[in-house]
Design an enzyme around this catalytic site. Structure first.
Site, PDB file in Angstrom:
ATOM      1  N   ARG A 152       0.841  -1.408   0.057  1.00  0.00           N
ATOM      2  CA  ARG A 152       0.133   0.043  -0.317  1.00  0.00           C
ATOM      3  C   ARG A 152       0.730   1.186   0.107  1.00  0.00           C
ATOM      4  O   ARG A 152       1.134   2.181  -0.873  1.00  0.00           O
ATOM      5  CB  ARG A 152      -0.979   0.091   1.505  1.00  0.00           C
ATOM      6  CG  ARG A 152      -2.148  -1.079   1.291  1.00  0.00           C
ATOM      7  CD  ARG A 152      -2.819  -1.452   2.365  1.00  0.00           C
ATOM      8  NE  ARG A 152      -2.476  -1.622   3.426  1.00  0.00           N
ATOM      9  CZ  ARG A 152      -2.568  -3.187   3.980  1.00  0.00           C
ATOM     10  NH1 ARG A 152      -3.804  -3.623   3.942  1.00  0.00           N
ATOM     11  NH2 ARG A 152      -1.607  -3.796   4.216  1.00  0.00           N
ATOM     12  N   ILE A 153       1.547   1.610   0.567  1.00  0.00           N
ATOM     13  CA  ILE A 153       2.860   2.517   0.754  1.00  0.00           C
ATOM     14  C   ILE A 153       3.695   2.748   0.167  1.00  0.00           C
ATOM     15  O   ILE A 153       3.736   3.928  -0.548  1.00  0.00           O
ATOM     16  CB  ILE A 153       3.221   2.424   2.723  1.00  0.00           C
ATOM     17  CG1 ILE A 153       2.163   2.626   4.132  1.00  0.00           C
ATOM     18  CG2 ILE A 153       4.452   4.018   2.385  1.00  0.00           C
ATOM     19  CD1 ILE A 153       2.206   2.640   5.277  1.00  0.00           C
ATOM     20  N   ASP A 172      10.206  -6.041  -4.174  1.00  0.00           N
ATOM     21  CA  ASP A 172       9.364  -6.569  -3.820  1.00  0.00           C
ATOM     22  C   ASP A 172       8.770  -8.302  -4.435  1.00  0.00           C
ATOM     23  O   ASP A 172       7.841  -8.238  -5.249  1.00  0.00           O
ATOM     24  CB  ASP A 172       8.211  -6.034  -3.890  1.00  0.00           C
ATOM     25  CG  ASP A 172       7.121  -6.021  -2.586  1.00  0.00           C
ATOM     26  OD1 ASP A 172       7.059  -7.908  -2.671  1.00  0.00           O
ATOM     27  OD2 ASP A 172       6.211  -5.497  -2.363  1.00  0.00           O
ATOM     28  N   THR A 205       8.626  -2.589   4.212  1.00  0.00           N
ATOM     29  CA  THR A 205       8.110  -4.118   4.353  1.00  0.00           C
ATOM     30  C   THR A 205       7.449  -4.313   5.501  1.00  0.00           C
ATOM     31  O   THR A 205       7.389  -3.119   6.734  1.00  0.00           O
ATOM     32  CB  THR A 205       9.433  -4.206   3.822  1.00  0.00           C
ATOM     33  OG1 THR A 205      10.032  -4.208   4.774  1.00  0.00           O
ATOM     34  CG2 THR A 205       9.647  -4.220   2.501  1.00  0.00           C
ATOM     35  N   GLU A 263      11.689   2.585  20.693  1.00  0.00           N
ATOM     36  CA  GLU A 263      10.534   3.546  21.330  1.00  0.00           C
ATOM     37  C   GLU A 263      10.386   4.001  22.414  1.00  0.00           C
ATOM     38  O   GLU A 263       9.624   2.883  22.511  1.00  0.00           O
ATOM     39  CB  GLU A 263       9.722   3.275  19.471  1.00  0.00           C
ATOM     40  CG  GLU A 263       9.804   3.842  18.470  1.00  0.00           C
ATOM     41  CD  GLU A 263       9.044   3.637  17.315  1.00  0.00           C
ATOM     42  OE1 GLU A 263       8.050   3.536  17.771  1.00  0.00           O
ATOM     43  OE2 GLU A 263       9.424   3.415  16.106  1.00  0.00           O
ATOM     44  N   HIS A 282       7.596   8.936  15.564  1.00  0.00           N
ATOM     45  CA  HIS A 282       6.334   7.651  14.933  1.00  0.00           C
ATOM     46  C   HIS A 282       4.808   8.387  14.776  1.00  0.00           C
ATOM     47  O   HIS A 282       3.978   7.932  14.808  1.00  0.00           O
ATOM     48  CB  HIS A 282       6.385   6.309  15.518  1.00  0.00           C
ATOM     49  CG  HIS A 282       6.027   5.304  15.097  1.00  0.00           C
ATOM     50  ND1 HIS A 282       6.198   4.290  16.076  1.00  0.00           N
ATOM     51  CD2 HIS A 282       5.491   5.375  14.121  1.00  0.00           C
ATOM     52  CE1 HIS A 282       5.996   3.563  14.894  1.00  0.00           C
ATOM     53  NE2 HIS A 282       4.695   3.702  14.070  1.00  0.00           N
ATOM     54  N   GLY A 284       4.093   8.632  11.685  1.00  0.00           N
ATOM     55  CA  GLY A 284       3.911   8.726  10.670  1.00  0.00           C
ATOM     56  C   GLY A 284       1.834   8.654   9.732  1.00  0.00           C
ATOM     57  O   GLY A 284       1.472   9.130   8.786  1.00  0.00           O
ATOM     58  N   ALA A 285       1.347   8.371  10.969  1.00  0.00           N
ATOM     59  CA  ALA A 285       0.230   7.674  10.959  1.00  0.00           C
ATOM     60  C   ALA A 285      -0.465   9.122  11.125  1.00  0.00           C
ATOM     61  O   ALA A 285      -2.065   9.230  11.499  1.00  0.00           O
ATOM     62  CB  ALA A 285      -0.890   6.905  11.432  1.00  0.00           C
TER      63      ALA A 285
HETATM   64  P1  NAD Z   1       1.656  -3.600   3.067  1.00  0.00           P
HETATM   65  O1  NAD Z   1       1.277  -5.021   3.373  1.00  0.00           O
HETATM   66  O2  NAD Z   1       0.388  -3.130   1.629  1.00  0.00           O
HETATM   67  O3  NAD Z   1       2.924  -3.525   1.956  1.00  0.00           O
HETATM   68  C1  NAD Z   1       3.927  -4.340   2.751  1.00  0.00           C
HETATM   69  C2  NAD Z   1       4.733  -4.904   1.358  1.00  0.00           C
HETATM   70  O4  NAD Z   1       6.594  -5.295   1.985  1.00  0.00           O
HETATM   71  C3  NAD Z   1       4.164  -6.309   0.642  1.00  0.00           C
HETATM   72  O5  NAD Z   1       3.841  -5.390  -0.889  1.00  0.00           O
HETATM   73  C4  NAD Z   1       5.177  -7.255   0.234  1.00  0.00           C
HETATM   74  O6  NAD Z   1       5.235  -7.890  -0.714  1.00  0.00           O
HETATM   75  C5  NAD Z   1       6.056  -6.516   0.870  1.00  0.00           C
HETATM   76  N1  NAD Z   1       7.452  -7.271   1.310  1.00  0.00           N
HETATM   77  C6  NAD Z   1       7.480  -7.988   2.606  1.00  0.00           C
HETATM   78  N2  NAD Z   1       8.610  -8.868   3.049  1.00  0.00           N
HETATM   79  C7  NAD Z   1       9.303  -8.021   2.178  1.00  0.00           C
HETATM   80  C8  NAD Z   1      10.573  -8.726   1.805  1.00  0.00           C
HETATM   81  N3  NAD Z   1      11.347  -9.461   1.950  1.00  0.00           N
HETATM   82  N4  NAD Z   1      11.912  -8.446   0.829  1.00  0.00           N
HETATM   83  C9  NAD Z   1      10.726  -7.203  -0.011  1.00  0.00           C
HETATM   84  N5  NAD Z   1       8.895  -6.965  -0.111  1.00  0.00           N
HETATM   85  C10 NAD Z   1       8.799  -7.862   1.314  1.00  0.00           C
HETATM   86  O7  NAD Z   1       1.637  -2.723   4.331  1.00  0.00           O
HETATM   87  P2  NAD Z   1       1.942  -1.720   4.465  1.00  0.00           P
HETATM   88  O8  NAD Z   1       0.663  -0.753   4.570  1.00  0.00           O
HETATM   89  O9  NAD Z   1       2.411  -0.913   2.889  1.00  0.00           O
HETATM   90  O10 NAD Z   1       3.240  -1.089   4.865  1.00  0.00           O
HETATM   91  C11 NAD Z   1       4.309  -1.069   4.924  1.00  0.00           C
HETATM   92  C12 NAD Z   1       4.913  -0.987   6.407  1.00  0.00           C
HETATM   93  O11 NAD Z   1       4.632   0.864   6.949  1.00  0.00           O
HETATM   94  C13 NAD Z   1       4.527  -2.075   7.880  1.00  0.00           C
HETATM   95  O12 NAD Z   1       5.965  -2.164   8.403  1.00  0.00           O
HETATM   96  C14 NAD Z   1       3.760  -0.927   8.512  1.00  0.00           C
HETATM   97  O13 NAD Z   1       4.041  -1.491  10.350  1.00  0.00           O
HETATM   98  C15 NAD Z   1       4.444   0.499   8.211  1.00  0.00           C
HETATM   99  N6  NAD Z   1       3.022   1.746   8.856  1.00  0.00           N
HETATM  100  C16 NAD Z   1       4.344   3.155   9.756  1.00  0.00           C
HETATM  101  C17 NAD Z   1       3.452   3.388   9.730  1.00  0.00           C
HETATM  102  C18 NAD Z   1       3.960   4.693  10.558  1.00  0.00           C
HETATM  103  O14 NAD Z   1       3.479   5.272  11.797  1.00  0.00           O
HETATM  104  N7  NAD Z   1       5.473   4.973  10.433  1.00  0.00           N
HETATM  105  C19 NAD Z   1       2.617   3.868   9.548  1.00  0.00           C
HETATM  106  C20 NAD Z   1       1.805   3.161   8.396  1.00  0.00           C
HETATM  107  C21 NAD Z   1       1.999   1.489   8.619  1.00  0.00           C
END
Ligand code: NAD
Length: 548
Positions: A152-153, A172, A205, A263, A282, A284-285
């Site tokens: 997603r992100i 990915d 990831t 953290e 932290h 991000g959201a």
């Molecule tokens: P998502 O599940 O939509 O996408 C994750 C992607 O990572 C997937 O496409 C998956 O195939 C890929 N992936 C998994 N293992 C991998 C590897 N070994 N090598 C390469 N790619 C790999 O997740 P998302 O919603 O995009 O979120 C991504 C990250 O952001 C998560 O860790 C989430 O916890 C974090 N996040 C952080 C904040 C913040 O406040 N900073 C907010 C929301 C999400």
């Protein structure tokens, strides 16, 4: 029935109003409570909705006999004991999509802040200086953005990066080419290939064994001099000491972090004293829009879970269901019904303890094997286990604990399992067969659950039938002689029981016949005795079926 929901941690009001709008839901909203106070109150609630401040510990879950759903307004569920929740049959629901835009926008905000020295320039001005020449920045245009993780992100960032004139390369291995094409991202075959091309590296990831410390000293060394590293995903994926070292040596031009291995960040963290980093706590959201959207997303899912048993957005039921919920749902219900029929027929022969449940399905249901198995376990256990927690999530664990062996196969096992009649072939790819074994007894019941047609039970033991399951299924065996159907119809009619469908099947003329009679409503035991007293009726089994 009214469900009671406790909402805490300041979950955004718009989501809470989604719950409050339902007459069958009673919502209590409280600020984050001390753990002992929450423990004392939780017993009265069917659902709990939290953000990250409340710890949903094993002690809390065990003190909550009514609790069916825990909702987390956000992505991470580190504050919830998901393992125990799964064991107890409590659905855990998060809001995975609501903050995607917020993180994607923070990426550009913080990377541009770094490249244009915005935080330092602001600070210097406030301190009374006008250092126009001290803040010579650089641009995103023309840079190669390397995105690790194109979910997603990562995907949203890739889309926006094109608007800045960046080229985007992605690593990915778990996403297919169509998504990369749609995002206009060139695939790097390996992480090393990506590191060899990117000058802005960003990680998106989930935290897994594979992604833990994914970017260390070796990976940083592979990046071109002057690159920058960004981590807005989870702490621990980038080795912070190696990052500080790369910055100190001047190999990296900068770094942006929103998440850290520990953290909050300790006051002596080496990155804190470095000028060319942008560090955020932290956040991000943390946008008004994201908080609203995750609150609405999770509250809608909690409402649907309570009011209609819809568990497709539960992270622990999601591990049970793999595929489109809408397509799979009729098959899950049918599977539960097939298991209930098999169990009741075995029980009518004195075989009550089920040793094995074998489920076979057509190709269209291949991805839903585990969920089908859970549904069959539910059909077998529901009539005999007094456990309010029995549901799609807990059924397999409970079966295994009771010594029931479980197996599921898809595709080729179908013919063997009995999906072969004309009716079955119409939707064979959506066929399901449940074979139950109890000692030396065995019973296979099969059916078809095409998502766009009413489900049918198509096989009961050796007999081919074709009935749509209703509230009660009456299974009669009788001698294959004239007049039985008339007698049965009369008996049911005079007892006021409406026959929805009556399917008579036999193996050979004049032998034993089986009737599958689908009726609306229930069939009293006195009526069953009446049926048994009819001439040529050999057995009568009344099976109440789950209908949703
Ligand atoms: P998502 O599940 O939509 O996408 C994750 C992607 O990572 C997937 O496409 C998956 O195939 C890929 N992936 C998994 N293992 C991998 C590897 N070994 N090598 C390469 N790619 C790999 O997740 P998302 O919603 O995009 O979120 C991504 C990250 O952001 C998560 O860790 C989430 O916890 C974090 N996040 C952080 C904040 C913040 O406040 N900073 C907010 C929301 C999400």
């Amino acid at each position: 029935m009214t469900y009671r929901i406790l909402v805490t941690d300041g979950v955004d009001a718009e989501g809470v109003s989604v719950l409050a709008a339902e007459p069958a839901l009673a919502v209590d909203e409280v600020p984050t409570l001390p753990s002992d106070e929450l423990l004392a109150r939780i017993g009265a609630y069917d659902a709990l909705v939290v953000r990250s401040a409340t710890r949903v510990s094993s002690g809390l879950l065990r003190a909550a006999p009514r609790l069916a759903v825990v909702g987390r307004a956000g992505v991470g569920v580190d504050n919830i004991d998901v393992g125990l929740a799964t064991e107890l049959g409590i659905a855990v629901i998060n809001a995975p999509a609501g903050n995607t835009t917020a993180v994607a926008e923070l990426f550009f905000g913080s990377v541009l802040s770094l490249l244009r020295h915005i935080p330092r320039a602001d600070q210097s001005l406030r301190e009374g200086r006008w250092e126009k020449s001290a803040f010579l920045g650089s641009e995103l245009k023309g840079r190669a953005l390397g995105v690790v993780g194109l979910g997603r992100i990562g995907g949203e960032i890739a889309v926006r990066a094109h608007a800045f004139g960046m080229t985007v390369v992605g690593y990915d291995p778990y996403v297919g080419d169509p998504r990369l094409h749609a995002l206009r991202v060139r695939r790097a075959a390996t992480l090393d290939d990506l590191l060899g091309e990117a000058t802005v590296l960003t990680i998106h990831t989930p935290p897994t064994d594979e992604t833990q410390a994914m970017i260390g000293a070796r990976e940083i060394a592979r990046l071109a001099p002057g690159s920058i590293v960004v981590n807005l995903s989870r702490g621990g994926m980038v080795d912070e000491l190696a990052l500080a070292d790369g910055l100190r040596r001047g190999h990296l031009a900068g770094a942006v972090l929103d998440v850290y291995s520990k953290e909050p960040l300790s006051a002596d963290h080496p990155l804190l004293s470095m000028p060319n980093v942008v560090l955020t706590p932290h956040i991000g959201a943390s946008t008004v829009e994201a908080q609203r959207s995750v609150s609405v997303e999770v509250c809608q899912a909690v409402r649907d879970a309570l009011l209609s048993g819809e568990l497709s957005r539960s992270i622990n039921a999601a591990s049970v269901v793999n595929g489109s919920w809408a397509d799979v749902r009729p098959a899950l219900l049918l599977t539960r019904q097939l298991a209930a029929v098999g169990r009741a027929l075995l029980a009518s022969r004195g075989a009550r303890a089920i040793d094995r449940i074998d489920v076979s399905s057509g190709d269209a249901l291949a991805g839903a094997g585990e969920a089908l198995l859970a549904s069959a376990a539910l059909g077998v256990l529901a009539p005999v286990v007094a456990n309010e927690r029995l549901n799609l999530i807990s059924a397999r664990a409970l079966s295994t604990a009771r010594g029931i062996a479980l197996s599921v196969t898809a595709g080729e096992a179908l013919g063997e399992a009995g999906i072969e009649s004309a009716a079955e072939n119409r939707g064979a790819t959506y066929g399901v067969a449940v074979r139950l074994t109890s000692g030396r007894h065995e019973m296979t019941v099969a059916g078809v659950a095409h998502p766009e047609a009413a489900p049918r039970i198509t096989r009961i033991g050796a007999f081919h039938v074709d009935v749509q399951p209703r509230e009660t299924l009456l299974i009669l065996t009788n001698r294959d002689v004239p007049g039985v159907i008339g007698h049965v119809g009369m008996a049911l009619g005079s007892a006021g029981v409406n026959i929805a469908e009556y399917h008579q099947a036999r193996l050979a003329q004049g032998g034993e016949a089986l009737a599958a009679v689908a009726v609306d409503g229930s069939v009293e035991d006195s009526l069953r005795h009446g049926l048994l007293a009819l001439p040529d009726v050999l057995s009568a089994t009344v099976i109440p079926l789950p209908i949703e």
